[in-house]
Structures are given as C-alpha cells and as structure tokens.
Design a protein around this motif. Structure first.
Motif, PDB file in Angstrom:
ATOM      1  N   LEU A  29      30.834  49.863  70.932  1.00  0.00           N
ATOM      2  CA  LEU A  29      31.044  50.310  72.313  1.00  0.00           C
ATOM      3  C   LEU A  29      32.124  51.383  72.383  1.00  0.00           C
ATOM      4  N   VAL A  30      33.232  51.145  71.710  1.00  0.00           N
ATOM      5  CA  VAL A  30      34.337  52.114  71.732  1.00  0.00           C
ATOM      6  C   VAL A  30      33.899  53.429  71.088  1.00  0.00           C
ATOM      7  N   ARG A  31      33.307  53.345  69.914  1.00  0.00           N
ATOM      8  CA  ARG A  31      32.887  54.566  69.217  1.00  0.00           C
ATOM      9  C   ARG A  31      31.761  55.277  69.968  1.00  0.00           C
ATOM     10  N   GLY A  32      30.851  54.521  70.537  1.00  0.00           N
ATOM     11  CA  GLY A  32      29.750  55.118  71.288  1.00  0.00           C
ATOM     12  C   GLY A  32      30.240  55.855  72.517  1.00  0.00           C
ATOM     13  N   ARG A  33      31.180  55.240  73.259  1.00  0.00           N
ATOM     14  CA  ARG A  33      31.750  55.915  74.433  1.00  0.00           C
ATOM     15  C   ARG A  33      32.467  57.193  74.034  1.00  0.00           C
ATOM     16  N   ALA A  34      33.220  57.123  72.956  1.00  0.00           N
ATOM     17  CA  ALA A  34      33.954  58.314  72.501  1.00  0.00           C
ATOM     18  C   ALA A  34      32.987  59.420  72.088  1.00  0.00           C
ATOM     19  N   ALA A  35      31.924  59.060  71.386  1.00  0.00           N
ATOM     20  CA  ALA A  35      30.940  60.061  70.957  1.00  0.00           C
ATOM     21  C   ALA A  35      30.234  60.665  72.161  1.00  0.00           C
ATOM     22  N   LEU A  36      29.888  59.840  73.138  1.00  0.00           N
ATOM     23  CA  LEU A  36      29.253  60.376  74.351  1.00  0.00           C
ATOM     24  C   LEU A  36      30.196  61.311  75.103  1.00  0.00           C
ATOM     25  N   ALA A  37      31.456  60.935  75.175  1.00  0.00           N
ATOM     26  CA  ALA A  37      32.431  61.785  75.863  1.00  0.00           C
ATOM     27  C   ALA A  37      32.516  63.158  75.201  1.00  0.00           C
ATOM     28  N   ARG A  38      32.527  63.174  73.873  1.00  0.00           N
ATOM     29  CA  ARG A  38      32.573  64.458  73.160  1.00  0.00           C
ATOM     30  C   ARG A  38      31.310  65.263  73.435  1.00  0.00           C
ATOM     31  N   ARG A  39      30.162  64.604  73.361  1.00  0.00           N
ATOM     32  CA  ARG A  39      28.890  65.308  73.551  1.00  0.00           C
ATOM     33  C   ARG A  39      28.704  65.797  74.987  1.00  0.00           C
ATOM     34  N   LEU A  40      29.222  65.015  75.933  1.00  0.00           N
ATOM     35  CA  LEU A  40      29.065  65.374  77.345  1.00  0.00           C
ATOM     36  C   LEU A  40      30.281  66.109  77.896  1.00  0.00           C
ATOM     37  N   HIS A  41      31.292  66.265  77.066  1.00  0.00           N
ATOM     38  CA  HIS A  41      32.533  66.946  77.456  1.00  0.00           C
ATOM     39  C   HIS A  41      33.126  66.309  78.704  1.00  0.00           C
ATOM     40  N   ASP A  42      33.200  64.980  78.712  1.00  0.00           N
ATOM     41  CA  ASP A  42      33.714  64.255  79.858  1.00  0.00           C
ATOM     42  C   ASP A  42      34.827  63.318  79.395  1.00  0.00           C
ATOM     43  N   PRO A  43      36.088  63.689  79.607  1.00  0.00           N
ATOM     44  CA  PRO A  43      37.198  62.857  79.137  1.00  0.00           C
ATOM     45  C   PRO A  43      37.275  61.510  79.854  1.00  0.00           C
ATOM     46  N   ARG A  44      36.671  61.371  81.041  1.00  0.00           N
ATOM     47  CA  ARG A  44      36.714  60.098  81.768  1.00  0.00           C
ATOM     48  C   ARG A  44      35.968  58.998  81.008  1.00  0.00           C
ATOM     49  N   ILE A  45      34.956  59.357  80.242  1.00  0.00           N
ATOM     50  CA  ILE A  45      34.194  58.353  79.509  1.00  0.00           C
ATOM     51  C   ILE A  45      35.072  57.709  78.451  1.00  0.00           C
ATOM     52  N   GLU A  46      35.878  58.509  77.770  1.00  0.00           N
ATOM     53  CA  GLU A  46      36.739  57.975  76.730  1.00  0.00           C
ATOM     54  C   GLU A  46      37.770  57.005  77.311  1.00  0.00           C
TER      55      GLU A  46
END
Length: 166
Positions: free
Chosen positions: A144-161
């Motif tokens: 969950l932690v790694r997936g959220r971080a990867a999505l944040a990078r891909r979507l350029h959304d720091p709120r996800i992290e």
C-alpha cells in the motif's frame, strides 16, 4: 445458497466486482470476462461459497486467478509466435479515452495493483486483504505504501504520498 439467493447476490455484486477487476487488470473486457466466468464457477459451487461466508471474496479471487491464467496462456502464445518467426497481429494502442489513473495503475506491479484495489476500491481492511491474497499484513501495508508513492510519482500528485497509512 438457494437459486434465488444466488441471483440476488449476482445482481447486487456483478457491477462492483467487474469494476474492481477492471482496476486490477486495466482492461474492461477482460474484467467482464473473468467475473462472468467466476460467477459461472460460483454457480456450481454456491453451497460451498455459502459455507465459507465470503462469497464476494470467493468470486473476486476466482476472477483474479482466471486472469492470471489467461496472462500465462497469452505469454506462451506470444512465445510460440516468436519461435514460429511470424509476429503476432498488430493491435492498436489504447486510445486517449483511457483514464489516467488506470494507465498509472497498469505500471505498478500486479500484486501492488491488486492490493491497492482490494484496500481502496473494495474497502477491505489490511487483514482482509491479507486473507484474500495470502500475504502477511505487513506485506500488504508495504504494498500500500509503495503503491501510493508510485502512483503519486506517476500522477505528479504529492497529496497521494501524504495519505495516511492503512
């Protein structure tokens, strides 16, 4: 589970399960196919599903396993095409109508994508995700932690992290 109960269960869950598998797989048609096939298998085993007490998880797990099996068949088919010297037929890439999130999810490892889907889309607890996937609770949390971080990078959304841990 009686025939009527199974029909009601199907009516109440088919759209939700198809949506969940769509997010996991990134392919709407594939999700529809595996969910329908899982329900067909569930029909035959409806008494067992009722005894287990988690028929929706049972259908979702069977659908996931069917999808994995199909991936393996496709991979073997592609290998056979390569060995035969004839390339597989050209398939057009996805059009612009695909959601940005689905594209980002596709880039994640399959287990991370599945874990995120089960936790956030299916609204399962960490313990429920662990039980359904056979992973430990700590591994689920790591995904969950790694997936959220990867999505944040891909979507350029720091709120996800910054999302709270599971």
């Amino acid at each position: 589970m009686t025939v009527e109960e199974f029909e009601e269960f199907y009516a109440q869950t088919v759209a939700r399960l198809t949506g969940q598998l769509y997010v996991m797989l990134g392919d709407q048609q594939e999700a529809q196919d595996v969910v329908q096939e899982a329900f067909a298998k569930g029909w035959v085993r409806r008494r067992q599903m009722d005894r287990d007490g988690h028929p929706e998880a049972w259908i979702r797990t069977v659908a996931w396993r069917l999808a994995v099996s199909r991936w393996r068949v496709r991979r073997r088919t592609a290998d056979a095409w390569r060995r035969g010297g004839t390339p597989p037929p050209h398939v057009e890439p996805p059009g612009p109508d695909h959601l940005l999130l689905v594209d980002a999810l596709r880039e994640l490892p399959a287990q991370q994508r599945r874990t995120l889907t089960l936790h956030y889309l299916c609204d399962l607890s960490v313990e429920q995700v662990a039980a359904e996937t056979g992973l430990s609770a700590s591994t689920v949390k790591t995904h969950l932690v790694r997936g959220r971080a990867a999505l944040a990078r891909r979507l350029h959304d720091p709120r996800i992290e910054e999302a709270p841990d599971a």
